[in-house]
Design a protein around this motif. Structure first.
Motif, PDB file in Angstrom:
ATOM      1  N   ALA A   1      -1.102  85.946  87.239  1.00 23.47           N
ATOM      2  CA  ALA A   1       0.105  85.838  86.421  1.00 23.47           C
ATOM      3  C   ALA A   1       0.897  84.612  86.864  1.00 23.47           C
ATOM      4  CB  ALA A   1       0.967  87.096  86.567  1.00 23.47           C
ATOM      5  N   VAL A   2       1.671  84.059  85.937  1.00 19.81           N
ATOM      6  CA  VAL A   2       2.588  82.975  86.278  1.00 19.81           C
ATOM      7  C   VAL A   2       3.748  83.026  85.287  1.00 19.81           C
ATOM      8  CG1 VAL A   2       1.400  81.237  84.868  1.00 19.81           C
ATOM      9  CG2 VAL A   2       2.806  80.507  86.794  1.00 19.81           C
ATOM     10  N   ARG A   3       4.915  82.834  85.813  1.00 18.14           N
ATOM     11  CA  ARG A   3       6.116  82.834  84.979  1.00 18.14           C
ATOM     12  C   ARG A   3       6.069  81.598  84.068  1.00 18.14           C
ATOM     13  NH1 ARG A   3      11.546  82.148  88.251  1.00 18.14           N
ATOM     14  NH2 ARG A   3      10.518  83.664  89.595  1.00 18.14           N
ATOM     15  N   PRO A   4       6.135  81.751  82.761  1.00 11.03           N
ATOM     16  CA  PRO A   4       5.997  80.576  81.878  1.00 11.03           C
ATOM     17  C   PRO A   4       7.168  79.610  82.024  1.00 11.03           C
ATOM     18  CG  PRO A   4       5.766  82.648  80.662  1.00 11.03           C
ATOM     19  CD  PRO A   4       6.329  82.997  82.005  1.00 11.03           C
ATOM     20  N   ILE A   5       6.868  78.319  82.114  1.00  4.20           N
ATOM     21  CA  ILE A   5       7.935  77.314  82.176  1.00  4.20           C
ATOM     22  C   ILE A   5       8.801  77.346  80.915  1.00  4.20           C
ATOM     23  CG2 ILE A   5       8.393  74.809  82.169  1.00  4.20           C
ATOM     24  CD1 ILE A   5       6.151  74.470  84.183  1.00  4.20           C
ATOM     25  N   PRO A   6       8.224  77.466  79.695  1.00  6.93           N
ATOM     26  CA  PRO A   6       9.088  77.463  78.498  1.00  6.93           C
ATOM     27  C   PRO A   6       9.979  78.696  78.367  1.00  6.93           C
ATOM     28  CG  PRO A   6       6.799  76.930  77.935  1.00  6.93           C
ATOM     29  CD  PRO A   6       6.795  77.466  79.338  1.00  6.93           C
ATOM     30  N   LYS A   7       9.516  79.859  78.860  1.00 11.49           N
ATOM     31  CA  LYS A   7      10.295  81.089  78.661  1.00 11.49           C
ATOM     32  C   LYS A   7      10.161  81.999  79.890  1.00 11.49           C
ATOM     33  CE  LYS A   7      11.345  84.393  74.976  1.00 11.49           C
ATOM     34  NZ  LYS A   7      10.883  84.979  73.701  1.00 11.49           N
ATOM     35  N   PRO A   8      10.800  81.619  81.010  1.00 11.31           N
ATOM     36  CA  PRO A   8      10.657  82.400  82.247  1.00 11.31           C
ATOM     37  C   PRO A   8      11.542  83.643  82.275  1.00 11.31           C
ATOM     38  CG  PRO A   8      12.087  80.520  82.617  1.00 11.31           C
ATOM     39  CD  PRO A   8      11.637  80.424  81.185  1.00 11.31           C
ATOM     40  N   VAL A   9      11.094  84.635  83.022  1.00 10.33           N
ATOM     41  CA  VAL A   9      11.912  85.827  83.296  1.00 10.33           C
ATOM     42  C   VAL A   9      12.182  85.840  84.793  1.00 10.33           C
ATOM     43  CG1 VAL A   9      12.035  88.346  83.271  1.00 10.33           C
ATOM     44  CG2 VAL A   9      10.995  87.118  81.345  1.00 10.33           C
ATOM     45  N   PHE A  10      13.434  85.696  85.152  1.00  5.22           N
ATOM     46  CA  PHE A  10      13.839  85.527  86.549  1.00  5.22           C
ATOM     47  C   PHE A  10      13.381  86.690  87.431  1.00  5.22           C
ATOM     48  CE2 PHE A  10      16.962  86.375  89.909  1.00  5.22           C
ATOM     49  CZ  PHE A  10      16.866  85.201  90.616  1.00  5.22           C
ATOM     50  N   GLY A  11      13.000  86.349  88.665  1.00  2.00           N
ATOM     51  CA  GLY A  11      12.674  87.380  89.640  1.00  2.00           C
ATOM     52  C   GLY A  11      11.326  88.034  89.447  1.00  2.00           C
TER      53      GLY A  11
END
Length: 636
Positions: free
Chosen positions: A412-422
Motif C-alpha cells: 500500500a502507499v498513500r496516493p500523492i494526489p489524494k492522501p489520507v493522513f496518518g
C-alpha cells in the motif's frame, strides 16, 4: 494486465517510445552530472546481456550483484534478467561473511561487483564459494585485487571490457540477444533478494517479473511522474523498496538522479538538478525536519518566535482542513459530517494567518527541495507522526508506503494526489489485505490484528527453504506479514508495530515499542531510542542522545568535560529522563505500564550494518547483543 511480461521488455518498450528522454543522471568530473538517454541505457543492457551469453551464462543462472546504487547497477541487473538469469543483489556495506553465505547458497558462478574492496572481501571466504569463477567489476580493479583473484583462480573483467565484448558479440550474432530477451516470461525468477537478517540468518526471497510488474499497473497513479521528469535516488537499490521505485520511474519514462544520503551532498544535488520526486526512508525526512528546526533555533530572537508561531498555525490549519475535507482516518461514518461542522469555521479563520506564514516561512522551506518538487515517498519503516504532520502542514507532500521484501515490496502507499493522513493508504489493486485475530477471523474496521496479504506481488517462496516458506505462506496463498494493524471504514491501513517486536511484561501486558520510540524521538535532544523490557516488571529504554543538542544544553548549564563525561553527569541523565517522561505520558495517550522507568545513555549513534539494517530499521536482536550489559544494568 501489463503488456510487458518481463522487466527488460518494459525497458524495451519505454526506450522505443521515448528514445531521447534522459533515463539516468550521474556525476562525472566532481559535481557535474552527465545524462544517459533511454536508447543508450537499453543498448548498454543489450551489450551486457550479450557479454553474459558470450561467457556461457544462460537462462536460470544466478549471478551475484554486489554494489551500491549507480547507473551501471541497472545496466547489469537488466542485462542479467534479459538472458533469463536472476540477479542476487547486496550492497557494499554487507560483511564478508554475509556476502559469502549469499553467493554460496545461491550458487553464483559469476559476481558483478562495484570495486576492488568487494573483490577482496569476497575472496576472504573463497573456500566457501567453490562455484565462483569470475568477477565483473564496475570500477578499475587494483593490482592487489587482481593478484588476489589470480591466486584464487578467479578471473577479473572490467564492466567496460564486458560491454565492448558484448557489442562485438552482437555484431557477430545479430538478433541473438533480442531473441533471448523475447523468450522471457512473467513467472521467470527475476531476482533472489536475501533479507537483511534482522531476525537471524538471511532468507533468499524469490521474486518473479510479474511480482514487480503487477504493482506498476497502479503505482504510477499514486506516485505521479510524467515523461522527462526526474526523481533523486539516495537509497540502496539492492533493497526491494528502492528497486521498485526505480521501476516506477522507468514505467513513467522519467529520469533517475543518483545522489547520496548525506545532507550537504543531497541538498547541493537537489539545488543543481531540481528533482520532482524524492523516495527515501523516514530517517532522511527526520534529518530534514531536525535541520530546519536546528537552523531556526540558532537564528534565535524574533525569527525563532515567529517560526514557532507559524508552525503552530500550520499544524492547526492542516488538522482543521483534514476534518473539513475528510482526508483523515475515519472509524465511524458520523466522523465525517461532525468533522466538517466543527472544523469549517476554525479552518476559515486560520486562513489569513496561514497564508502570511506561507509567505514568510513555509514557502522558503519548500524551496529547499527545489521549485519543481512534487512529493516524497517514505518507505522501509514507519514515518513518525510529528514528521508526517509537519510536512503535511507546510504543503510538502510526503506519502508513506508499506511493504515487505516478500511482496516485491509494495502493499500500500498513500496516493500523492489524494492522501489520507496518518495511514499508508489502501492496498494496491494487485493484492488483497485483511486483518485477522488469533483465530484467523477477519476483523472489522478499527480492530487491531495481524496483517495478511494475498496477490500477484507475493513472492514465490524462500530459495531452498520450503520449511520457512510454509511458516509464512498458507496453502491458499495468504502471507503472514508479522505486522500488527487495522483498517479505516474506507479501507486505508494503519500499522501499529510487529508481532515479533511485542514486549510482554511480567504482568501480562503486551506493549508495542515502536509508537513509544517514535514519540521519544520527537525530543530534539534524542536521536534514537529502543524500548526494552521483555519479561520484566516495567519498561526501560536505550537512548542515543542528539550529540550537538546535548553538548549545547550542557554548556548552558555549566557542565563541562568530554562527551562521554557529559553523558555520565547526573544532571544530564535527569534531564533526559525528564524529556522521556514528558513525551511518554498520559497526556500523550500512553498507559501507565507503557511509561519508561529507567534509561541508559549510549555514546555512539546506531549505524547501518551494526545496529541498523540497510533500510535503517533497528535490528533489535543485534542491539540487545551489543548492549547486553547496559540492558542488564537497567533491570538490576
Amino acid at each position: 494486465m501489463m503488456e510487458d511480461k518481463t522487466l527488460p521488455k518494459l525497458l524495451r518498450r519505454i526506450a522505443g517510445t521515448y528514445p531521447e528522454i534522459k533515463a539516468q543522471y550521474s556525476k562525472v568530473d566532481g559535481d557535474n552530472f552527465a545524462a544517459l538517454s533511454y536508447s543508450e541505457y537499453y543498448n548498454h543492457v543489450l551489450d551486457f546481456a550479450a557479454a553474459l551469453l558470450s561467457y556461457g551464462y544462460s537462462r536460470g543462472d544466478h549471478i551475484g550483484l554486489i554494489s551500491d546504487n549507480r547507473k551501471e547497477w541497472q545496466h547489469a541487473s537488466m542485462g542479467i534478467m534479459a538472458i533469463g538469469a536472476a540477479d542476487v543483489p547486496r550492497g557494499c556495506d554487507a560483511t564478508a561473511k554475509e556476502i559469502s553465505y549469499i553467493l554460496s547458497f545461491a550458487e553464483c558462478k559469476l559476481t558483478v561487483v562495484e570495486n576492488s574492496a568487494q573483490i577482496l572481501k569476497i575472496l576472504e571466504h573463497k573456500d566457501s564459494i567453490p562455484e565462483l569463477a569470475r568477477f565483473i567489476v564496475f570500477d578499475k580493479p587494483s593490482e592487489k585485487a587482481l593478484e588476489t583473484a589470480s591466486i584464487a583462480s578467479v578471473e577479473v573483467i572490467t564492466f567496460q571490457e564486458a560491454l565492448e565484448r558484448g557489442k562485438a558479440w552482437r555484431a557477430e550474432n545479430p538478433g541473438a540477444v533480442e531473441n533471448e530477451l523475447e523468450k522471457g516470461g512473467e513467472n521467470d525468477i527475476a531476482t533472489i533478494i536475501f533479507t537483511s537478517g534482522t531476525t537471524g540468518e538471511p532468507k533468499g526471497v524469490m521474486l518473479s517479473h510479474d511480482n514487480f510488474l503487477s504493482q506498476l499497473e497502479e503505482l504510477p497513479e499514486r506516485i505521479v511522474l510524467n515523461p522527462g521528469q526526474t526523481a533523486i535516488s539516495i537509497l540502496p537499490v539492492w533493497h526491494a523498496f528502492e528497486r521498485l521505485v526505480e521501476y516506477v520511474i522507468l514505467v513513467s519514462a522519467a529520469g533517475i538522479i543518483y545522489s547520496k544520503p548525506v545532507g550537504s551532498i543531497l541538498l547541493a544535488d537537489i539545488a543543481k538538478m531540481n528533482p520532482n520526486l524524492m523516495p527515501s526512508v523516514p530517517r532522511i525526512w527526520e534529518s530534514v525536519y531536525d535541520g530546519i528546526f536546528r537552523t531556526m533555533r540558532k537564528t534565535g530572537g524574533i525569527t525563532w518566535v515567529l517560526f514557532n508561531f507559524f508552525v503552530r498555525v500550520a499544524l492547526l490549519e492542516a488538522a482543521c482542513g483534514r476534518a473539513v475535507r475528510g482526508n483523515r482516518p475515519l472509524m465511524h461514518k458520523w466522523e465525517r459530517p461532525v468533522g466538517f461542522v466543527f472544523g469549517l469555521i476554525p479552518w476559515i479563520l486560520l486562513q489569513p494567518a496561514y497564508w502570511l506564514g506561507n509567505a514568510l516561512v513555509y514557502r522558503k522551506i519548500r524551496l529547499k527541495l527545489g521549485n519543481a518538487f512534487v512529493g516524497g515517498v517514505s518507505g522501509g519503516g514507519a514515518l513518525p507522526p510529528a514528521i508526517d504532520e509537519f510536512f503535511w502542514a507546510i504543503r510538502v507532500k510526503v506519502v508513506e508506503g508499506y511493504g515487505l521484501t516478500e511482496t516485491a515490496p509494495v502493499v500500500a502507499v498513500r496516493p500523492i494526489p489524494k492522501p489520507v493522513f496518518g495511514t499508508i493508504g489502501t492496498s494496491i489493486s494487485c493484492c488483497t489485505v485483511k486483518i485477522v485475530d488469533e483465530n484467523n477471523r477477519e476483523l472489522p474496521p478499527g480492530q487491531k490484528g495481524t496483517v495478511l496479504i494475498k496477490g500477484r506481488n507475493v513472492m514465490k517462496g524462500y530459495y531452498k527453504r520450503p520449511e520457512l516458506t510454509a511458516k509464512v505462506l498458507s496453502p491458499d496463498g495468504w502471507l503472514d506479514t508479522g505486522d500488527i494493524g487495522f483498517k479505516t471504514i474506507t479501507g486505508e491501513i494503519i500499522l501499529r508495530g510487529r508481532k515479533k517486536d511485542t514486549i510482554v511484561l511480567r504482568g501480562g501486558e503486551n506493549v508495542e515499542p515502536l509508537p513509544i520510540e517514535m514519540k521519544i524521538n520527537e525530543s530534539r535532544f534524542i536521536e534514537s531510542s529502543m524500548v526494552v523490557g521483555q519479561d520484566q516488571k516495567c519498561l526501560s529504554a536505550l537512548i542515543v542522545p542528539a550529540r550537538e543538542e546535548i553538548k549545547a544544553w550542557a554548556a548552558e548549564n555549566g557542565i563541562t568535560g568530554s562527551y562521554k563525561e557529559i553523558l555520565e553527569h547526573q544532571e544530564v541523565k535527569k534531564f533526559i529522563d525528564s524529556e522521556v517522561a514528558e513525551y511518554v505520558s498520559a497526556r500523550n495517550g500512553f498507559r501507565p505500564f507503557e511509561r519508561i522507568n529507567r534509561t541508559a545513555l549510549l555514546e555512539k549513534s546506531f549505524e547501518p550494518g551494526v545496529e541498523l539494517s540497510a533500510k535503517q530499521e533497528i535490528m533489535r536482536f543485534k542491539v540487545l547483543e551489543i548492549y547486553k550489559k547496559e540492558v542488564k544494568d537497567l533491570f538490576s
